[in-house]
Every structure is written in structure tokens, then in C-alpha cells.
Design a protein around this motif. Structure first.
Motif, PDB file in Angstrom:
ATOM      1  N   SER A  69     -22.002  34.519  23.120  1.00 56.90           N
ATOM      2  CA  SER A  69     -21.441  35.781  22.192  1.00 56.90           C
ATOM      3  C   SER A  69     -20.726  36.481  23.399  1.00 56.90           C
ATOM      4  O   SER A  69     -19.778  37.178  23.188  1.00 56.90           O
ATOM      5  N   LYS A  70     -21.206  36.671  24.735  1.00 54.75           N
ATOM      6  CA  LYS A  70     -20.610  37.669  25.476  1.00 54.75           C
ATOM      7  C   LYS A  70     -19.345  36.971  26.216  1.00 54.75           C
ATOM      8  O   LYS A  70     -18.250  37.573  26.351  1.00 54.75           O
ATOM      9  N   ALA A  71     -19.391  35.700  25.971  1.00 50.45           N
ATOM     10  CA  ALA A  71     -18.232  35.045  26.602  1.00 50.45           C
ATOM     11  C   ALA A  71     -16.749  35.151  25.495  1.00 50.45           C
ATOM     12  O   ALA A  71     -15.883  35.277  26.007  1.00 50.45           O
ATOM     13  N   PHE A  72     -17.398  35.216  24.219  1.00 53.31           N
ATOM     14  CA  PHE A  72     -16.312  35.270  23.304  1.00 53.31           C
ATOM     15  C   PHE A  72     -15.897  37.014  23.189  1.00 53.31           C
ATOM     16  O   PHE A  72     -14.794  37.009  23.110  1.00 53.31           O
TER      17      PHE A  72
END
Length: 75
Positions: A69-72
Motif C-alpha cells: 500500500s505504501k508503494a502504491f
């Protein structure tokens, strides 16, 4: 409750059981009893928690999913 409501609820429960069974192992692991979920949610509400995740497998999925989710968000 009327007889219709009782039959409708039983049918709904059967459909839900079939749906969980069709999901295989993942569906069974992530499934939690509704009474248990309600009790946990009420305790969390009293503690003024914003988020609550019930069940060990569901918590595991949250931990696993955080880096994704952090990558997105970063993209």
C-alpha cells in the motif's frame, strides 16, 4: 420474527457458507464469527480506536499488505 424472516435468514446463512467454502482455504482462514467480531468492535469503540482487524489471519494480511500500500501511495 415471522416465519418468512426466519427462513430468509437461514437461506442467507447457507448461501454465505457456500460462498466461504468456494473460496477454499483463504476463505475459511479469514472468516470470523459475527458475534466475536461485534464484541471486538464494541471494545474497540469504547477505546476510541479508529481501526480494528479481527482474526489472526486477517491481521497477518494487513501486515503483509502494508509495504504494497505504501508503494502504491508513492507512485
Amino acid at each position: 420474527r415471522s416465519e418468512y424472516e426466519i427462513k430468509s435468514k437461514k437461506l442467507e446463512m447457507e448461501n454465505m457458507k457456500e460462498s466461504i467454502a468456494s473460496m477454499g482455504l483463504g476463505g475459511k482462514l479469514s472468516c470470523t464469527d459475527t458475534d466475536k467480531v461485534a464484541k471486538i468492535a464494541l471494545k474497540a469503540l469504547k477505546r476510541k480506536k479508529k481501526n480494528v482487524v479481527t482474526g489472526g489471519f486477517n491481521k497477518f494480511l494487513v501486515v503483509i499488505g502494508k509495504p504494497f500500500s505504501k508503494a502504491f501511495l508513492a507512485s
